[in-house]
Design an enzyme around this catalytic site. Sequence first.
Site, PDB file in Angstrom:
ATOM      1  N   LEU A 184       0.906  -1.244  -0.094  1.00 11.03           N
ATOM      2  CA  LEU A 184       0.042  -0.041   0.075  1.00 11.03           C
ATOM      3  C   LEU A 184       0.853   1.355  -0.066  1.00 11.03           C
ATOM      4  CD1 LEU A 184      -2.779  -0.972   2.670  1.00 11.03           C
ATOM      5  CD2 LEU A 184      -2.692  -1.096   0.383  1.00 11.03           C
ATOM      6  N   SER A 185       0.377   2.414  -0.551  1.00 12.16           N
ATOM      7  CA  SER A 185       0.958   3.690  -0.344  1.00 12.16           C
ATOM      8  C   SER A 185       1.302   3.868   1.193  1.00 12.16           C
ATOM      9  CB  SER A 185       0.018   4.760  -0.863  1.00 12.16           C
ATOM     10  OG  SER A 185       0.700   5.902  -0.563  1.00 12.16           O
ATOM     11  N   GLY A 186       2.449   4.171   1.468  1.00 14.27           N
ATOM     12  CA  GLY A 186       2.797   4.343   2.904  1.00 14.27           C
ATOM     13  C   GLY A 186       3.420   3.198   3.352  1.00 14.27           C
ATOM     14  N   SER A 187       3.300   2.171   2.831  1.00 14.88           N
ATOM     15  CA  SER A 187       3.832   0.941   3.423  1.00 14.88           C
ATOM     16  C   SER A 187       5.363   0.889   3.800  1.00 14.88           C
ATOM     17  CB  SER A 187       3.221  -0.279   3.048  1.00 14.88           C
ATOM     18  OG  SER A 187       4.004  -0.158   1.525  1.00 14.88           O
ATOM     19  N   GLY A 188       6.023   1.504   2.995  1.00 11.19           N
ATOM     20  CA  GLY A 188       7.658   1.585   3.029  1.00 11.19           C
ATOM     21  C   GLY A 188       8.319   1.294   2.099  1.00 11.19           C
ATOM     22  N   LYS A 189       7.867   1.172   0.716  1.00 12.68           N
ATOM     23  CA  LYS A 189       8.468   0.799  -0.364  1.00 12.68           C
ATOM     24  C   LYS A 189       9.482   1.672  -0.686  1.00 12.68           C
ATOM     25  CE  LYS A 189       4.954   1.018  -2.861  1.00 12.68           C
ATOM     26  NZ  LYS A 189       3.908   1.602  -1.525  1.00 12.68           N
ATOM     27  N   SER A 209       1.526  -1.742  -7.201  1.00 15.12           N
ATOM     28  CA  SER A 209       1.428  -2.847  -8.082  1.00 15.12           C
ATOM     29  C   SER A 209       0.158  -3.770  -7.193  1.00 15.12           C
ATOM     30  CB  SER A 209       2.633  -3.744  -8.380  1.00 15.12           C
ATOM     31  OG  SER A 209       3.309  -3.868  -7.327  1.00 15.12           O
TER      32      SER A 209
HETATM   33  P1  ADP Z   1       5.629   4.123   0.137  1.00 19.97           P
HETATM   34  O1  ADP Z   1       6.963   4.312  -0.719  1.00 19.97           O
HETATM   35  O2  ADP Z   1       5.220   2.554   0.182  1.00 19.97           O
HETATM   36  O3  ADP Z   1       4.564   4.928  -0.371  1.00 19.97           O
HETATM   37  P2  ADP Z   1       7.185   5.341   2.192  1.00 19.97           P
HETATM   38  O4  ADP Z   1       8.603   4.927   2.075  1.00 19.97           O
HETATM   39  O5  ADP Z   1       6.978   6.751   1.233  1.00 19.97           O
HETATM   40  O6  ADP Z   1       5.994   4.310   1.483  1.00 19.97           O
HETATM   41  O7  ADP Z   1       6.697   5.784   3.591  1.00 19.97           O
HETATM   42  C1  ADP Z   1       7.026   4.802   4.622  1.00 19.97           C
HETATM   43  C2  ADP Z   1       6.763   5.367   6.042  1.00 19.97           C
HETATM   44  O8  ADP Z   1       6.990   4.471   7.068  1.00 19.97           O
HETATM   45  C3  ADP Z   1       8.329   6.378   6.111  1.00 19.97           C
HETATM   46  O9  ADP Z   1       8.269   7.525   6.881  1.00 19.97           O
HETATM   47  C4  ADP Z   1       8.851   5.201   6.972  1.00 19.97           C
HETATM   48  O10 ADP Z   1      10.089   5.997   7.866  1.00 19.97           O
HETATM   49  C5  ADP Z   1       8.126   4.390   7.920  1.00 19.97           C
HETATM   50  N1  ADP Z   1       8.379   3.270   8.347  1.00 19.97           N
HETATM   51  C6  ADP Z   1       8.269   2.664   9.587  1.00 19.97           C
HETATM   52  N2  ADP Z   1       8.656   1.339   9.661  1.00 19.97           N
HETATM   53  C7  ADP Z   1       9.164   1.074   8.400  1.00 19.97           C
HETATM   54  C8  ADP Z   1       9.927  -0.030   7.984  1.00 19.97           C
HETATM   55  N3  ADP Z   1       9.926  -1.070   8.668  1.00 19.97           N
HETATM   56  N4  ADP Z   1       9.897  -0.295   6.663  1.00 19.97           N
HETATM   57  C9  ADP Z   1       9.869   0.993   5.930  1.00 19.97           C
HETATM   58  N5  ADP Z   1       9.340   2.126   6.246  1.00 19.97           N
HETATM   59  C10 ADP Z   1       9.143   2.043   7.670  1.00 19.97           C
END
Ligand code: ADP
Length: 197
Positions: free
Chosen positions: A33-38, A106
């Site tokens: 998901l968006s915000g998951s950490g990719k 995706s």
């Molecule tokens: P995405 O690219 O999936 O939309 P982002 O990487 O932009 O997500 O944002 C993910 C947020 O979650 C960041 O602020 C990051 O610091 C936080 N976060 C917390 N724990 C984790 C982890 N284990 N892996 C990745 N991101 C994490």
Amino acid sequence: MTNIIFPFDSKISYEQRKKAMMQDPHLIWLTGLSGSGKTTLALRLEHYFFCKGFKVFILDGDNVRMGLCKGLGFSEDDRRENLRRVGEVARLMLDAGLIVISAFISPCEDDRMAIKEMVGEQRFIEVYVNCSLQICEERDVKGLYAKARQGIIPHFTGISAPYDPPASPAIELMTAEETVDESVRKIIEFVGPLISI
Ligand code: ADP
């Protein structure tokens, strides 16, 4: 119709390229998901592998939409075309000998499997960046969930469009519970031996 397209094979073999690049090309496909950490993980991995001497490159959703996939929206058809183009570019990068890290929501299993087939099963590493919608929404890194809830952004994955979790990912991370360091470490432990020759 007259055929005007004549593809050719390079005189340099894939084995020669691997040897010259001193690595075994793989596509590390981050989905979630968006915000998951990719993006966070892609950047950390790229930095780590680059510093170890690997030739590595990131393909990221927002970045390709500025050029390669400019003009495509977020309907099911446009998302599919977006990923098809990304898959073709990833395949070329792998054939050139690179390690590719991709960060795309995706959401459809079928689209991810099409990419796996496109690049070759043995070069595809699916990483499920698993994080509950609730936590992603609390993070709301880009402020998009709030806009999706207000109806300003249509077809938003998790809110107004579905996300199919991967059926059998190579790696599954639980980013609501793990630190970034822990998630990065898990990927490196799995991927490191596969890309080294
Ligand atoms: P995405 O690219 O999936 O939309 P982002 O990487 O932009 O997500 O944002 C993910 C947020 O979650 C960041 O602020 C990051 O610091 C936080 N976060 C917390 N724990 C984790 C982890 N284990 N892996 C990745 N991101 C994490």
